[in-house]
Every structure is written in C-alpha cells, then in structure tokens.
Write an enzyme that holds these catalytic residues in place. Structure first.
Site, mmCIF file in Angstrom:
data_model
loop_
_atom_site.group_PDB
_atom_site.id
_atom_site.type_symbol
_atom_site.label_atom_id
_atom_site.label_comp_id
_atom_site.label_asym_id
_atom_site.label_seq_id
_atom_site.Cartn_x
_atom_site.Cartn_y
_atom_site.Cartn_z
ATOM 1 C CD GLN A 138 6.041 52.417 -6.439
ATOM 2 O OE1 GLN A 138 6.992 52.127 -5.743
ATOM 3 N NE2 GLN A 138 4.800 52.388 -5.985
ATOM 4 C CG ASP A 161 8.460 60.063 -5.980
ATOM 5 O OD1 ASP A 161 8.796 59.815 -4.798
ATOM 6 O OD2 ASP A 161 9.176 59.742 -6.964
ATOM 7 C CB CYS A 187 6.294 55.466 -5.130
ATOM 8 S SG CYS A 187 7.322 56.942 -5.036
ATOM 9 N NE ARG A 211 7.122 48.045 -5.926
ATOM 10 C CZ ARG A 211 8.337 48.568 -5.703
ATOM 11 N NH1 ARG A 211 8.466 49.633 -4.941
ATOM 12 N NH2 ARG A 211 9.413 48.055 -6.287
HETATM 13 N N1 CP Z 1 8.898 52.767 -3.618
HETATM 14 C C1 CP Z 1 10.108 52.186 -3.529
HETATM 15 O O1 CP Z 1 10.691 51.755 -4.507
HETATM 16 O O2 CP Z 1 10.599 52.125 -2.260
HETATM 17 P P1 CP Z 1 12.067 51.655 -1.857
HETATM 18 O O3 CP Z 1 13.016 52.737 -2.337
HETATM 19 O O4 CP Z 1 12.029 51.578 -0.353
HETATM 20 O O5 CP Z 1 12.364 50.357 -2.499
HETATM 21 N N1 NVA Z 2 11.748 59.217 -7.239
HETATM 22 C C1 NVA Z 2 12.221 58.507 -6.073
HETATM 23 C C2 NVA Z 2 11.492 57.213 -5.947
HETATM 24 C C3 NVA Z 2 11.882 56.379 -4.757
HETATM 25 C C4 NVA Z 2 11.140 55.096 -4.674
HETATM 26 C C5 NVA Z 2 13.715 58.298 -6.166
HETATM 27 O O1 NVA Z 2 14.207 57.943 -7.256
HETATM 28 O O2 NVA Z 2 14.423 58.516 -5.178
#
Ligand code: CP
Ligand code: NVA
Length: 312
Positions: free
Chosen positions: A131, A221, A261, A289
C-alpha cells in the site's frame, strides 16, 4: 532469499528502483504495451482476510506481465490441515512467490522462515508495505519529487500508518500522525525506524488542524480495522474529532492532496465532499497498487530485466 514482509526488507535505493520500474511499466501500459517480463511465472495469493484492491491488483498485474496467479482461501487449510513447514515447502514446489494477507504478522514471518519461496506481505496487523509503495507512487505523480514533502496521517496508528511512517523515513519525507491518546503507532516499530533511519522526521500530535496547516498530503484510513470490530463503538467515540472533512481541509494549503487506502467508511473517517473533491487522489492511488506491485514483482523475480531495461 528476497522477501517483502515489511519495508525493512528493502533499501531506499532498491525502493527507488521498484518505483522507477512501476512508472516505466505504467507508461508502457498506457501505450498498450504489456511486456511479458514474468512469462509463465505463477503467483499464489494466500489470504485470511477480505480484499478487493490487493487481490485484484496482484492478479491482474502478474497476468499483464505474462504470468498467472492462483487465489488460496480458507479451503487450503493454512495452519489447520498440516504443519507450517509441510505447507510452505510444498507450496514452494509449485509457485514462484506468494502474497500473504494474514491476521497476525508472525504468520507471514513463519511462511518466510522456511525460505521455500519469496513471501510478499499483502497486509498484516502490523504493516501494509505494498500500500505504501503505491501511495508514494501517487505522490510522485502529484509532486514530481517527494523529498521534504509532509505527509499527515489523521487517524489510527495502524498497519497503514506504520508502513507510511517507514516509507517517509526511507524517502526523506516528514510524517505526522494526528491521533487521540491511546491510538499511537507501535513503540517497537518506531524504535526500529529510528535505528535504521536516524534522520527520520516522525511526529505524533493530537491537534489534526495544526498538522494539516503544513501538509502536502492528508491521509486517512478506517478507524476500525479488520479484526477490531468489537472495538467499533469505543473507536467511533475516540476518533470523533479526527474526521477528514471540509473544516480540516480549510486548515490545509490549497495544494494539499487527499489520500485513503480504501475501503473507506464514508461519513466516518472522511466525508463524501472531501473524498470526492478535486484534491482527492484516492482512485488513482488504488489503481497505482497494480503498477507499484508490478515493479515489485519484476524486482523480486526478474532483476536481470531491470538491469538491461530501466535506469532508476
Ligand atoms: N487497500 C487495500 O489493501 O484494499 P483491499 O483490502 O481491498 O485489498
Ligand atoms: N487498516 C485497514 C486497512 C485496509 C486496507 C485494515 O487493516 O483493515
């Protein structure tokens, strides 16, 4: 064997090479060129948690490079049907690398410990290195150069924040986390960054607005990450003053970019008007990505191609 369990596994110079390859492959793709640099290579995706971006971007990325992928969910019985060593040594007979999305970071570390195949972290509770690489690629596109730029992360000191703090240290960027008490980044992680990158500029503040006033990018996030659902109510209360909204953006310079993200909980950590504003790069960021990970895969699996085709 080269793994990518975290960004501690790569040097700043190699990170720059990965980003240069990513940019090169992205511009080739825009012209319809999909060079088969990883022809017939096979990538496994071993996922214990849901995913859209990580899964699809790795699967399409390797396909565009002439390779293929297979998605391994619950049914392969990772950690359940057989010993970790039998599982990993067998997997290593079949595939060239594995992307691992695990609930606990040490599960990915265990997979890598057998050196049976290169392991790429596709998100753990500790960090999310792929990410952060895509995020920096997005900032490079926005600013040309990222050195000296100030990234302000408003929210939880979580896996995404950890990788961003580290990548900022690697690329000589300033990183500030604006968060409520009790949601700071992991102390051991910060100590490791300070040891490896003594000049790192990493700060934690509780006032998001003052941090925003010098931000080149504001990143957020979810307040409740996957696996933390039982804490949702407490987190909503704790983060109520940490929403990325029009009021916070008014405190930031007009050139400030907005990153997330994804997936986002709209109306919670970020409002619709901000995430959909012209300052927001979240969709390009998600698309990056794939480009960043193509750079990573080529760097891990065919460095020879880089030596003869790309100047970092
Ligand atoms: N940002 C990210 O990792 O998204 P996903 O959980 O959809 O892979
Ligand atoms: N912090 C979040 C990121 C998801 C891409 C999680 O771990 O759920």
């Amino acid at each position: 064997m080269q793994h990518l369990l975290s960004l501690f596994d790569i040097t700043p110079s190699d990170l720059k090479t990965v980003l240069a390859v990513a940019q090169d492959l992205k511009s080739r793709l825009a012209k319809g060129d999909r060079p088969p640099i990883l022809e017939r290579r096979v990538l496994a995706l071993l996922f214990e948690k849901p995913s859209l971006r990580t899964r699809v971007s790795f699967e399409t990325g390797i396909a565009q490079l002439g390779g293929s992928s297979l998605f391994l969910g619950e049914d392969v019985g990772w950690g359940k049907r057989e010993s970790a060593s039998d599982f990993t040594l067998v997997l290593g007979q079949f595939v060239d690398a594995v992307v691992c999305r695990a609930k606990a970071h040490d599960r990915c570390e265990q997979l890598a410990s057998f050196d049976a195949l290169p392991v790429i972290n596709g998100l753990t509770d500790l960090c999310h290195p792929c990410q952060a690489m895509a995020d920096v690629l997005t900032l490079l596109e926005a600013f040309g150069d990222v050195k000296g730029r100030h990234l302000v992360f408003v929210g939880d000191g979580n896996n995404v924040a950890h990788s961003l703090a580290l990548i900022c240290a690697m690329l000589k960027m300033r990183f500030t986390l604006a968060c409520p008490d009790g949601y700071e980044m992991n102390g051991d992680w910060l100590q490791r960054i300070a040891q490896r990158y003594p000049q790192a500029s990493i700060e934690r503040v509780s006032d998001a607005k003052s941090a925003a006033s010098t931000a080149d990018a504001i990143y957020t996030d979810v307040w409740t990450s996957m696996g933390q659902e039982s804490e949702m109510a407490a987190r909503r209360a704790a983060f109520a003053q940490y929403q990325v909204n029009a009021e916070l953006m008014a405190a930031a310079p007009s050139h400030t970019r907005v990153l997330h993200c994804l997936p986002a909980v709209r109306g919670e950590e970020i409002t619709d008007d901000v995430i959909d504003s012209p300052q927001s790069d979240v969709i390009v960021q998600a698309g990056n990505r794939m480009h960043a990970q193509k750079g990573l895969l080529v760097w891990m699996l065919n460095r020879q191609w880089i030596d003869s085709n790309v100047s970092a």
